[in-house]
Enzyme design. Structure first.
Site, PDB file in Angstrom:
ATOM      1  N   ASP A 116       0.769  -1.054  -0.017  1.00  0.00           N
ATOM      2  CA  ASP A 116       0.074   0.026   0.010  1.00  0.00           C
ATOM      3  C   ASP A 116       0.878   1.289   0.096  1.00  0.00           C
ATOM      4  OD1 ASP A 116      -3.371   0.156   0.884  1.00  0.00           O
ATOM      5  OD2 ASP A 116      -2.246   2.176   0.832  1.00  0.00           O
ATOM      6  N   TYR A 148     -12.581   7.450 -14.147  1.00  0.00           N
ATOM      7  CA  TYR A 148     -12.821   6.225 -13.394  1.00  0.00           C
ATOM      8  C   TYR A 148     -13.308   5.196 -14.331  1.00  0.00           C
ATOM      9  CZ  TYR A 148     -13.925   3.042  -9.322  1.00  0.00           C
ATOM     10  OH  TYR A 148     -13.925   2.023  -8.497  1.00  0.00           O
ATOM     11  N   THR A 171     -16.458   1.030   2.309  1.00  0.00           N
ATOM     12  CA  THR A 171     -15.097   1.306   2.704  1.00  0.00           C
ATOM     13  C   THR A 171     -14.773   2.688   2.585  1.00  0.00           C
ATOM     14  OG1 THR A 171     -14.239   1.334   0.322  1.00  0.00           O
ATOM     15  CG2 THR A 171     -14.736  -0.829   0.955  1.00  0.00           C
TER      16      THR A 171
HETATM   17  N1  LIG Z   1     -15.831   0.549  -2.275  1.00  0.00           N
HETATM   18  C1  LIG Z   1     -16.503   0.542  -3.426  1.00  0.00           C
HETATM   19  O1  LIG Z   1     -17.612   0.879  -3.628  1.00  0.00           O
HETATM   20  C2  LIG Z   1     -15.790   0.251  -4.873  1.00  0.00           C
HETATM   21  C3  LIG Z   1     -16.758  -0.265  -5.801  1.00  0.00           C
HETATM   22  C4  LIG Z   1     -16.057  -0.657  -7.063  1.00  0.00           C
HETATM   23  C5  LIG Z   1     -14.626  -1.203  -7.000  1.00  0.00           C
HETATM   24  N2  LIG Z   1     -13.873  -0.242  -5.775  1.00  0.00           N
HETATM   25  C6  LIG Z   1     -12.386  -0.539  -6.022  1.00  0.00           C
HETATM   26  O2  LIG Z   1     -11.807  -1.566  -4.954  1.00  0.00           O
HETATM   27  C7  LIG Z   1     -10.446  -1.236  -4.909  1.00  0.00           C
HETATM   28  C8  LIG Z   1     -10.237  -1.114  -3.481  1.00  0.00           C
HETATM   29  O3  LIG Z   1     -11.098   0.216  -2.893  1.00  0.00           O
HETATM   30  P1  LIG Z   1     -11.672   0.094  -1.517  1.00  0.00           P
HETATM   31  O4  LIG Z   1     -13.043   0.257  -1.750  1.00  0.00           O
HETATM   32  O5  LIG Z   1     -11.342  -1.044  -0.597  1.00  0.00           O
HETATM   33  O6  LIG Z   1     -10.967   1.376  -1.242  1.00  0.00           O
HETATM   34  P2  LIG Z   1      -9.927   1.983  -0.179  1.00  0.00           P
HETATM   35  O7  LIG Z   1      -9.694   3.536  -0.495  1.00  0.00           O
HETATM   36  O8  LIG Z   1     -10.512   1.557   1.069  1.00  0.00           O
HETATM   37  O9  LIG Z   1      -8.782   1.301  -0.537  1.00  0.00           O
HETATM   38  C9  LIG Z   1      -7.809   1.805  -1.680  1.00  0.00           C
HETATM   39  C10 LIG Z   1      -6.520   1.646  -1.187  1.00  0.00           C
HETATM   40  O10 LIG Z   1      -5.514   1.677  -2.262  1.00  0.00           O
HETATM   41  C11 LIG Z   1      -4.305   2.288  -1.725  1.00  0.00           C
HETATM   42  N3  LIG Z   1      -3.879   3.127  -2.891  1.00  0.00           N
HETATM   43  C12 LIG Z   1      -4.246   4.235  -3.482  1.00  0.00           C
HETATM   44  N4  LIG Z   1      -3.480   4.804  -4.250  1.00  0.00           N
HETATM   45  C13 LIG Z   1      -2.198   3.843  -4.105  1.00  0.00           C
HETATM   46  C14 LIG Z   1      -1.062   3.687  -5.008  1.00  0.00           C
HETATM   47  N5  LIG Z   1      -0.738   4.605  -5.819  1.00  0.00           N
HETATM   48  N6  LIG Z   1      -0.285   2.886  -4.484  1.00  0.00           N
HETATM   49  C15 LIG Z   1      -0.540   1.683  -3.744  1.00  0.00           C
HETATM   50  N7  LIG Z   1      -2.003   1.729  -3.141  1.00  0.00           N
HETATM   51  C16 LIG Z   1      -2.477   2.798  -3.347  1.00  0.00           C
HETATM   52  C17 LIG Z   1      -4.988   3.038  -0.679  1.00  0.00           C
HETATM   53  O11 LIG Z   1      -3.855   3.733   0.210  1.00  0.00           O
HETATM   54  C18 LIG Z   1      -5.909   2.116  -0.172  1.00  0.00           C
HETATM   55  O12 LIG Z   1      -5.767   1.535   0.841  1.00  0.00           O
HETATM   56  C19 LIG Z   1     -10.191  -0.107  -5.671  1.00  0.00           C
HETATM   57  O13 LIG Z   1      -9.748  -0.388  -7.035  1.00  0.00           O
HETATM   58  C20 LIG Z   1     -11.482   0.568  -5.986  1.00  0.00           C
HETATM   59  O14 LIG Z   1     -11.666   1.358  -7.236  1.00  0.00           O
HETATM   60  C21 LIG Z   1     -14.247  -0.091  -4.821  1.00  0.00           C
END
Ligand SMILES: NC(=O)c1ccc[n+]([C@@H]2O[C@H](COP(=O)([O-])OP(=O)(O)OC[C@H]3O[C@@H](n4cnc5c(N)ncnc54)[C@H](O)[C@@H]3O)[C@@H](O)[C@H]2O)c1
Length: 250
Positions: A36, A155, A190
């Site tokens: 991360d 996105y 999240t």
């Molecule tokens: N939560 C939702 O509703 C949802 C829906 C569809 C897709 N997603 C996808 O799920 C994945 C996880 O997201 P989440 O919901 O757990 O959100 P989150 O923000 O809790 O997790 C994202 C993580 O990615 C890390 N991150 C960001 N930029 C980074 C980088 N350059 N290098 C390394 N790490 C980095 C952040 O520090 C964080 O820990 C993402 O790809 C997000 O787009 C989430």
């Protein structure tokens, strides 16, 4: 245990979906490298795993940096001996504006993290998976990689790109016994959706916009990732699995 003897890397492993999946992977017997950009939350995930008797290390990584990704893979294989599973999950949302108002920098940032980050993970992990005799890659797309939505052009485009990178890598490396799949989560509870929760007008609509009428939990997504990473999914590759409570059909 479904992942006994396997080593896995999880990018974005400090966040909601990444953390739940890291904890589940460890419970299923995998040794986990949590990557991360945010060291504090990444280390916290490792502590949770170790508290339960699992094996994990934290490696601070920016997924947009190819040297960083190479170092992540080198450190993981030198610590645990091999690499079998990569969960390319790190991602960010974009500031919600019409395309004409989206700053070019913001476009680049979102595409770099969400799409180039997945490409770099695939590029540098595949040689190690081949050495291990095969493996599994799971990429995090989104409901918004399968369905357009206003005000999130970068996105939308980045997550649609992840679907195609997934199919491409599945085709290129299937003969090496490497399966490559994607998940497409809907609205999951999240930190990434915090800004939507604060929107009193939109939240009641967004939070029920699927067949089940509720948002999902990170654990519900982790269940799907464990399945795709495991031998139970041995004939599944190139697929994008919706984990969205029926959001795509809504
Ligand atoms: N939560 C939702 O509703 C949802 C829906 C569809 C897709 N997603 C996808 O799920 C994945 C996880 O997201 P989440 O919901 O757990 O959100 P989150 O923000 O809790 O997790 C994202 C993580 O990615 C890390 N991150 C960001 N930029 C980074 C980088 N350059 N290098 C390394 N790490 C980095 C952040 O520090 C964080 O820990 C993402 O790809 C997000 O787009 C989430």
């Amino acid at each position: 245990m479904k992942l006994a003897g396997k080593t896995a890397i999880i990018t974005g492993g400090g966040g909601g979906i990444g953390r739940s999946t890291a904890v589940r992977f460890a419970k299923e017997g995998a040794r986990v490298a949590v990557a991360d950009i945010d060291a504090a939350i990444g280390e916290e995930t490792v502590s949770l795993i170790k508290r339960d008797g699992g094996e994990a290390i934290f490696i601070k990584t920016d997924v947009t940096d190819s040297d960083g990704i190479r170092a992540l893979i080198d450190t993981t294989t030198s610590t645990f001996g091999a690499l079998h599973i990569l969960f390319n999950n790190a991602g960010v949302g974009n500031s919600e504006v019409r395309s004409v108002d989206l700053a070019e920098d913001e476009w680049d940032r979102v595409i770099d993290i969400n799409l180039k980050g997945v490409f770099l993970g695939i590029k540098y992990a595949i040689p190690e998976l081949i050495k291990a005799g095969g493996g599994a890659i799971i990429n995090t797309s989104s409901l918004l990689g399968l369905k357009g939505q206003k005000y999130v052009s970068a996105y939308n485009a980045s997550k649609a790109g992840v679907v195609m990178l997934t199919q491409n890598a599945a085709l290129e490396y299937g003969k090496h016994n490497i399966r490559v799949n994607a998940i497409a989560p809907g609205v999951i509870d999240t930190p990434i959706i915090e800004h939507w929760k604060q929107n009193e007008r939109k939240w009641p609509i967004i939070s029920r916009a699927n067949a089940l009428g509720r948002i999902g939990t990170p654990d519900e997504v982790a269940n799907a990732v464990v399945f795709l990473a495991s031998d139970e999914a041995s004939f599944i590759t190139g697929a994008t699995l919706s984990v969205d409570g029926g959001g795509l059909t809504f």
